[in-house]
Design an enzyme around this catalytic site. Structure first.
Site, mmCIF file in Angstrom:
data_model
loop_
_atom_site.group_PDB
_atom_site.id
_atom_site.type_symbol
_atom_site.label_atom_id
_atom_site.label_comp_id
_atom_site.label_asym_id
_atom_site.label_seq_id
_atom_site.Cartn_x
_atom_site.Cartn_y
_atom_site.Cartn_z
ATOM 1 N N GLU A 156 11.341 -22.508 -8.266
ATOM 2 C CA GLU A 156 12.687 -22.139 -7.805
ATOM 3 C C GLU A 156 12.922 -20.637 -7.870
ATOM 4 O OE1 GLU A 156 15.002 -24.392 -10.746
ATOM 5 O OE2 GLU A 156 15.848 -22.479 -11.335
ATOM 6 N N ASN A 180 22.024 -15.995 -6.891
ATOM 7 C CA ASN A 180 22.921 -16.067 -8.043
ATOM 8 C C ASN A 180 22.806 -14.829 -8.949
ATOM 9 O OD1 ASN A 180 24.775 -17.102 -9.783
ATOM 10 N ND2 ASN A 180 23.541 -18.847 -10.457
ATOM 11 N N ARG A 234 8.851 -26.061 -6.028
ATOM 12 C CA ARG A 234 10.311 -26.125 -5.968
ATOM 13 C C ARG A 234 10.968 -25.002 -5.182
ATOM 14 N NH1 ARG A 234 13.801 -28.612 -8.552
ATOM 15 N NH2 ARG A 234 14.923 -26.892 -9.558
ATOM 16 N N ASP A 271 24.328 -23.162 -7.229
ATOM 17 C CA ASP A 271 24.342 -21.782 -6.740
ATOM 18 C C ASP A 271 23.608 -21.661 -5.411
ATOM 19 O OD1 ASP A 271 22.454 -22.183 -9.134
ATOM 20 O OD2 ASP A 271 21.396 -20.667 -7.970
ATOM 21 N N ARG A 309 17.852 -35.707 -14.415
ATOM 22 C CA ARG A 309 17.337 -34.654 -15.286
ATOM 23 C C ARG A 309 18.189 -34.629 -16.548
ATOM 24 N NH1 ARG A 309 17.985 -28.192 -14.444
ATOM 25 N NH2 ARG A 309 19.882 -28.608 -15.666
ATOM 26 N N GLU A 364 9.730 -29.072 -15.771
ATOM 27 C CA GLU A 364 9.920 -28.004 -14.789
ATOM 28 C C GLU A 364 9.895 -26.636 -15.456
ATOM 29 O OE1 GLU A 364 13.637 -28.480 -12.827
ATOM 30 O OE2 GLU A 364 13.768 -26.368 -12.350
ATOM 31 N N HIS A 379 12.836 -24.369 -18.255
ATOM 32 C CA HIS A 379 13.486 -23.131 -17.814
ATOM 33 C C HIS A 379 12.761 -21.869 -18.279
ATOM 34 C CE1 HIS A 379 17.108 -20.991 -16.257
ATOM 35 N NE2 HIS A 379 17.150 -22.078 -15.519
ATOM 36 N N HIS A 408 14.550 -26.912 -5.287
ATOM 37 C CA HIS A 408 15.707 -26.508 -6.082
ATOM 38 C C HIS A 408 16.986 -26.833 -5.297
ATOM 39 C CE1 HIS A 408 17.845 -22.739 -7.942
ATOM 40 N NE2 HIS A 408 18.100 -23.815 -8.652
ATOM 41 N N HIS A 434 21.844 -34.235 -12.442
ATOM 42 C CA HIS A 434 21.807 -33.548 -13.736
ATOM 43 C C HIS A 434 22.620 -34.340 -14.746
ATOM 44 C CE1 HIS A 434 20.744 -29.124 -12.600
ATOM 45 N NE2 HIS A 434 20.003 -29.978 -11.921
ATOM 46 N N TYR A 481 20.196 -23.503 -22.287
ATOM 47 C CA TYR A 481 20.229 -23.676 -20.832
ATOM 48 C C TYR A 481 20.550 -25.116 -20.466
ATOM 49 C CZ TYR A 481 18.989 -25.161 -16.375
ATOM 50 O OH TYR A 481 19.071 -25.765 -15.169
ATOM 51 N N GLU A 509 16.601 -31.877 -5.642
ATOM 52 C CA GLU A 509 17.634 -31.701 -6.670
ATOM 53 C C GLU A 509 19.008 -31.783 -6.032
ATOM 54 O OE1 GLU A 509 17.288 -28.013 -8.745
ATOM 55 O OE2 GLU A 509 18.805 -28.533 -10.226
ATOM 56 N N ASP A 521 13.918 -29.722 -17.541
ATOM 57 C CA ASP A 521 13.702 -28.332 -17.133
ATOM 58 C C ASP A 521 13.508 -27.475 -18.388
ATOM 59 O OD1 ASP A 521 15.478 -26.189 -14.749
ATOM 60 O OD2 ASP A 521 13.687 -25.852 -15.967
ATOM 61 N N TRP A 536 15.732 -16.477 -20.017
ATOM 62 C CA TRP A 536 16.885 -17.406 -20.027
ATOM 63 C C TRP A 536 16.525 -18.708 -19.352
ATOM 64 C CZ3 TRP A 536 19.758 -19.236 -15.709
ATOM 65 C CH2 TRP A 536 20.820 -20.083 -16.113
HETATM 66 C C1 CS2 Z 1 18.015 -24.655 -12.745
HETATM 67 C C2 CS2 Z 1 19.071 -23.839 -12.082
HETATM 68 O O1 CS2 Z 1 18.656 -26.338 -11.248
HETATM 69 C C3 CS2 Z 1 17.720 -25.886 -11.922
HETATM 70 O O2 CS2 Z 1 16.591 -26.368 -12.000
HETATM 71 O O3 CS2 Z 1 16.851 -23.985 -13.053
HETATM 72 O O4 CS2 Z 1 20.295 -24.293 -12.582
HETATM 73 C C4 CS2 Z 1 18.982 -22.354 -12.298
HETATM 74 O O5 CS2 Z 1 19.184 -22.077 -13.659
HETATM 75 C C5 CS2 Z 1 20.036 -21.686 -11.459
HETATM 76 O O6 CS2 Z 1 19.871 -22.103 -10.140
HETATM 77 C C6 CS2 Z 1 19.911 -20.186 -11.556
HETATM 78 O O7 CS2 Z 1 20.828 -19.590 -10.695
HETATM 79 MG MG MG Z 2 15.169 -25.181 -12.864
#
Ligand code: CS2
Ligand code: MG
Length: 402
Positions: A262, A37, A283, A316, A147, A236, A212, A312, A122, A159, A339, A210, A402
């Site tokens: 991830e 991504n 992950r 994407d 989540r 996470e 993040h 993960h 999600h 995020y 996920e 998450d 991010w």
């Molecule tokens: C996230 C993702 O799914 C997750 O746990 O961390 O959405 C992540 O931000 C994206 O895969 C980044 O491309």
């Molecule tokens: Mg994540």
């Protein structure tokens, strides 16, 4: 059987996907996901310019040897671009082998270890009540694990929270968008979200969150402690995982389970995390961690230290990765959870697949190989469009995670 040719398809049915197709002299072909991504074309070039020439003429059944050739032969090892390219090749070779042996990929991994693959959905909302409503909607769809990500009072965006009623898609076309972040506001808010969620849904639903990559170890330790009464399935990416030892600090303070990986792509990025039992779930994904050949080794190493998988599975990662992950999750013994962010209808049309969802679990199907296809004619209608993941800054303008 010999590899005769290979090609890379880049399409954008709502978001960008990179797909490798490896063809053989027996008419069998395999597909692999190479999507990274925000840096998709780097993987495309790595495949087209550097890996594909080395594949022509090889026996596609020699999966381990090809993996070692591509990993060790590069000299420059590891990293998300390299491992995503190798991941695409590896997935395609397992797809070929399953088709040639007329068996689904999970049978090449030891067969079914369970009836279905537990997945988590999600749920997000601009505030706590909208997030609670979103969790309820996923529970109504049959998910047993959700989540939850909520907007943070005082922050314009954060995020994991979609803008408006659109599905959450972090990559945006054009140059990276920028958002402002306050750890203090976040840390004050998240415990309230999960107190409310447990009050609403009780203990029977698995709740995940998450972070993040946005906390320091001691901040993550504080959050983990404050979330303990709500028995999360995991928090996470509490911290960026380059400093594996950062997780030691978190572990010393809280029993809230920890997940990361991830953004990692080889066992070397996580071997201390696993060996020291600083995490509970790893992950890393098939696409970004070098395919089945490497991720199986990671899972087997993790099993020695009570660490389970929690791969993960955001949008994407293409449906090819989703399908492959379900074969993987059905077969390996120390599977934890997978996920599941459903792809858009236009993406599913480009990537017809066998996998399905029912009552909280997913099933890869029994088609030989991975059970996912690509409609190249339809894919051509969605040309690649450069897109970037957002940039995050602290309130004082300092560039942040991010
Ligand atoms: C996230 C993702 O799914 C997750 O746990 O961390 O959405 C992540 O931000 C994206 O895969 C980044 O491309
Ligand atoms: Mg994540």
């Amino acid at each position: 059987m010999k590899i005769t040719t290979a090609s890379v398809n880049v399409c954008s049915p709502g978001r960008n996907f990179t797909t490798l197709k490896i063809e053989t002299d027996e008419g069998i072909y395999g597909l692999g996901d190479g999507t990274l991504n925000g840096r998709e074309l780097a993987v495309v070039s790595y495949l087209r310019e550097h890996l594909i020439p080395c594949l022509i003429g090889r026996d596609p059944f020699q999966i381990e040897d090809i993996w070692q050739y591509l990993y060790r032969g590069a000299y420059w090892r590891r990293g998300p671009v390299t491992m995503s390219a190798i991941g695409a090749v590896d997935m395609a070779l397992w797809d070929i082998k399953g088709k040639a042996l007329n068996t689904p990929a999970y049978n090449l991994l030891g067969g079914k270890s369970r009836n279905g693959v537990l997945v988590y959905a999600h749920a997000n909302g601009a505030d706590i009540e909208q997030t609670i409503d979103a969790v309820a909607r996923q529970i109504d769809l049959g998910y047993l694990a959700v989540r939850a990500q909520s907007g943070i009072p005082g922050l314009a965006s954060t995020y994991g929270v979609a803008k408006g009623n659109k599905p959450y898609e972090p990559a945006e076309r054009g140059l990276p968008s920028e958002s402002l972040w306050s750890t203090e506001k976040y840390l004050r808010h998240v415990p309230e979200l999960f107190e409310r969620a447990r009050q609403q849904f009780g203990e029977d639903i698995h709740l995940l969150h998450d972070c993040h990559h946005r906390l320091t170890p001691i901040e993550a330790a504080r959050l983990g402690k404050e979330l303990e009464p709500y028995h999360l399935f995991w928090i996470e990416d509490p911290v960026p995982a380059e400093l594996q030892e950062g997780f030691r600090v978190i572990r010393q303070h809280t029993t809230t389970p920890l997940a990361t990986g991830e953004a990692l792509n080889t066992i070397w990025d996580a071997q201390e995390l696993i060996r020291e039992q600083w995490i509970d779930y790893i992950r890393m994904t098939l696409v970004h961690a070098g395919g089945f050949t490497h991720l199986k080794k990671i899972a087997d190493f993790a099993a020695l230290f009570h660490v389970r998988t929690g791969c993960h599975g955001a949008t994407d990662l293409s449906p090819i990765s989703m399908g492959a992950a379900l074969h993987f999750g059905l077969a390996i013994h120390n599977f934890g959870i997978q996920e599941h962010m459903p792809h858009s209808a236009e993406t599913d049309a480009v990537f017809p697949h066998q996998y399905s969802f029912d009552a909280g679990y997913m099933y890869p199907g029994d088609a030989p190989g991975l059970g996912v296809e690509i409609d190249e004619t339809l894919a051509a209608k969605y040309p690649y469009q450069r897109a970037y993941l957002p940039i995050n800054r602290k309130m004082d303008g300092t560039l942040f995670d991010w």
